[in-house]
Design a protein around this motif. Structure first.
Motif, PDB file in Angstrom:
ATOM      1  N   ASP A 151      -1.433  20.372   8.813  1.00 43.17           N
ATOM      2  CA  ASP A 151      -2.469  19.818   9.395  1.00 43.17           C
ATOM      3  C   ASP A 151      -3.797  20.349   8.690  1.00 43.17           C
ATOM      4  O   ASP A 151      -3.951  20.947   7.775  1.00 43.17           O
ATOM      5  N   GLU A 183       0.918  -1.239   0.003  1.00 44.32           N
ATOM      6  CA  GLU A 183      -0.009  -0.112   0.108  1.00 44.32           C
ATOM      7  C   GLU A 183       1.002   1.138   0.087  1.00 44.32           C
ATOM      8  O   GLU A 183       1.601   1.218   0.707  1.00 44.32           O
ATOM      9  N   ARG A 222       9.802  11.281   4.166  1.00 42.73           N
ATOM     10  CA  ARG A 222       8.632  11.416   3.258  1.00 42.73           C
ATOM     11  C   ARG A 222       9.061  11.512   1.835  1.00 42.73           C
ATOM     12  O   ARG A 222       8.635  10.820   0.810  1.00 42.73           O
ATOM     13  N   LEU A 274       2.033   4.997   0.770  1.00 45.34           N
ATOM     14  CA  LEU A 274       2.029   5.777   2.074  1.00 45.34           C
ATOM     15  C   LEU A 274       1.993   7.200   1.811  1.00 45.34           C
ATOM     16  O   LEU A 274       1.476   7.967   2.522  1.00 45.34           O
ATOM     17  N   SER A 328      -7.474  11.374   4.931  1.00 44.45           N
ATOM     18  CA  SER A 328      -7.607  10.825   6.092  1.00 44.45           C
ATOM     19  C   SER A 328      -6.752  10.931   7.091  1.00 44.45           C
ATOM     20  O   SER A 328      -5.525  11.544   6.840  1.00 44.45           O
ATOM     21  N   MET A 329      -6.877  10.749   8.301  1.00 44.87           N
ATOM     22  CA  MET A 329      -5.995  10.887   9.526  1.00 44.87           C
ATOM     23  C   MET A 329      -4.727  10.167   9.229  1.00 44.87           C
ATOM     24  O   MET A 329      -3.522  10.394   9.310  1.00 44.87           O
ATOM     25  N   TYR A 330      -5.124   8.827   8.722  1.00 42.89           N
ATOM     26  CA  TYR A 330      -3.852   7.916   8.482  1.00 42.89           C
ATOM     27  C   TYR A 330      -3.103   8.529   7.495  1.00 42.89           C
ATOM     28  O   TYR A 330      -1.692   8.576   7.524  1.00 42.89           O
ATOM     29  N   GLU A 331      -3.687   8.928   6.289  1.00 45.30           N
ATOM     30  CA  GLU A 331      -2.767   9.505   5.331  1.00 45.30           C
ATOM     31  C   GLU A 331      -2.271  10.692   5.674  1.00 45.30           C
ATOM     32  O   GLU A 331      -0.668  10.999   5.166  1.00 45.30           O
ATOM     33  N   ALA A 337      -1.131  11.395   8.585  1.00 43.77           N
ATOM     34  CA  ALA A 337       0.139  11.040   9.536  1.00 43.77           C
ATOM     35  C   ALA A 337       1.269  10.901   8.786  1.00 43.77           C
ATOM     36  O   ALA A 337       2.306  11.342   9.311  1.00 43.77           O
ATOM     37  N   HIS A 338       1.118  10.432   7.353  1.00 46.11           N
ATOM     38  CA  HIS A 338       2.603  10.035   6.737  1.00 46.11           C
ATOM     39  C   HIS A 338       2.701  11.328   5.727  1.00 46.11           C
ATOM     40  O   HIS A 338       3.961  11.105   5.143  1.00 46.11           O
ATOM     41  N   ASN A 339       1.987  12.296   5.655  1.00 49.61           N
ATOM     42  CA  ASN A 339       2.335  13.313   4.850  1.00 49.61           C
ATOM     43  C   ASN A 339       2.079  14.763   5.302  1.00 49.61           C
ATOM     44  O   ASN A 339       2.384  15.814   4.849  1.00 49.61           O
ATOM     45  N   SER A 340       2.140  14.773   6.676  1.00 54.46           N
ATOM     46  CA  SER A 340       2.006  15.992   7.481  1.00 54.46           C
ATOM     47  C   SER A 340       3.369  16.702   7.402  1.00 54.46           C
ATOM     48  O   SER A 340       3.343  18.014   7.318  1.00 54.46           O
TER      49      SER A 340
END
Length: 255
Positions: free
Chosen positions: A34, A2, A98, A4, A14-17, A19-22
């Motif tokens: 954010d 998947e 990232r 990231l 989403s919150m998950y996405e 978290a990896h792109n903030s």
């Protein structure tokens, strides 16, 4: 695997996405974002220093600020200043990581696939050294390119969930119990029924895979659906014999 990293707008993540792109990099500078802000990492840190550590913004430039942050790392997390310093360090580190990961994901190959490519390249180099050749021939380059292209196709199919894994291969021996005893046959080929792309699911596809087989002298050829494996067709003689015994028990007979 998947993905990231992505280039979505923050409002679409989403919150998950998020978290990896903030943390990300733009024009060589780390930034934090954010759902409410999108700000340069240095600017955010300066605001935190002013608000929570009572350190005014008297920095003469980026170099002056970076020197101050480096010196403040000595405080670790034992003070507000130390916490802010570690936070800033993690911001730009996450931004760097990232961007590195995004580079891999944009290409479409995982680090493990790059290792396989490197392994293939090393093997070819050894072959060339053994043959005392100084460069790849055109034919060798074409072969390598073809293998890399095929590797990319397999990767794309796996990402889409369309990489079909068959339970047997051409040349394998399968065991049929239609005659009440295990009969061994050699798999000679496969064919596929029709299925719309929109309906692709591995279980549905396997139901439409037909396996061709022949006996040892090649005079008898038959077919069965992959879905019959484990029912009337088995991959080992032991499994077939066990199934015959079970059928005998159910029927109250012995063979």
């Amino acid at each position: 695997m998947e993905r990231l990293t992505n280039n979505k707008k923050v409002t679409e993540m989403s919150m998950y996405e998020l978290a990896h792109n903030s943390c990300y990099a733009e024009d060589g500078r780390a930034r934090y974002r954010d759902y409410e802000i999108d700000i340069d990492a240095r600017e955010l840190t300066i605001k935190l220093l002013e608000q929570y550590a009572d350190i005014p913004n008297e920095f003469t430039g980026d170099d002056d600020f970076d020197d101050f942050m480096l010196e403040s790392l000595q405080y670790s997390t034992d003070s507000i200043l130390g916490l802010i310093t570690v936070f800033y360090r993690n911001l730009w580190a996450m931004a760097d990581l990232r961007e590195q990961l995004k580079g891999y994901e944009d290409i479409g190959l995982t680090p493990w696939q790059f290792k396989e490519i490197d392994k293939l390249y090393s093997e070819k180099c050894r072959e060339l050294a053994d043959a005392q050749r100084s460069s790849f021939s055109g034919l060798e380059m074409v072969k390598i390119w073809a293998k890399l292209k095929k590797l990319k196709e397999y990767h794309d199919l796996e990402e889409q969930g369309k990489l079909l894994k068959l339970p047997c291969a051409v040349g394998d021996i399968i065991w049929d119990i239609d005659f009440g005893r295990p009969c061994g046959y050699e798999v000679t080929g496969f064919s596929f029924g029709s299925l719309n792309d929109d309906d692709w699911e591995e279980e549905k596809v396997l139901d439409q895979v037909v396996v061709y087989y022949t006996n040892s002298n090649g005079s008898i050829t038959g077919t069965f659906a992959v879905s019959e494996i484990g029912k009337t067709v088995f991959l080992t003689r032991e499994e077939a014999e066990a199934a015959v015994k079970e059928m005998s028990k159910c029927c109250g007979t012995s063979r």
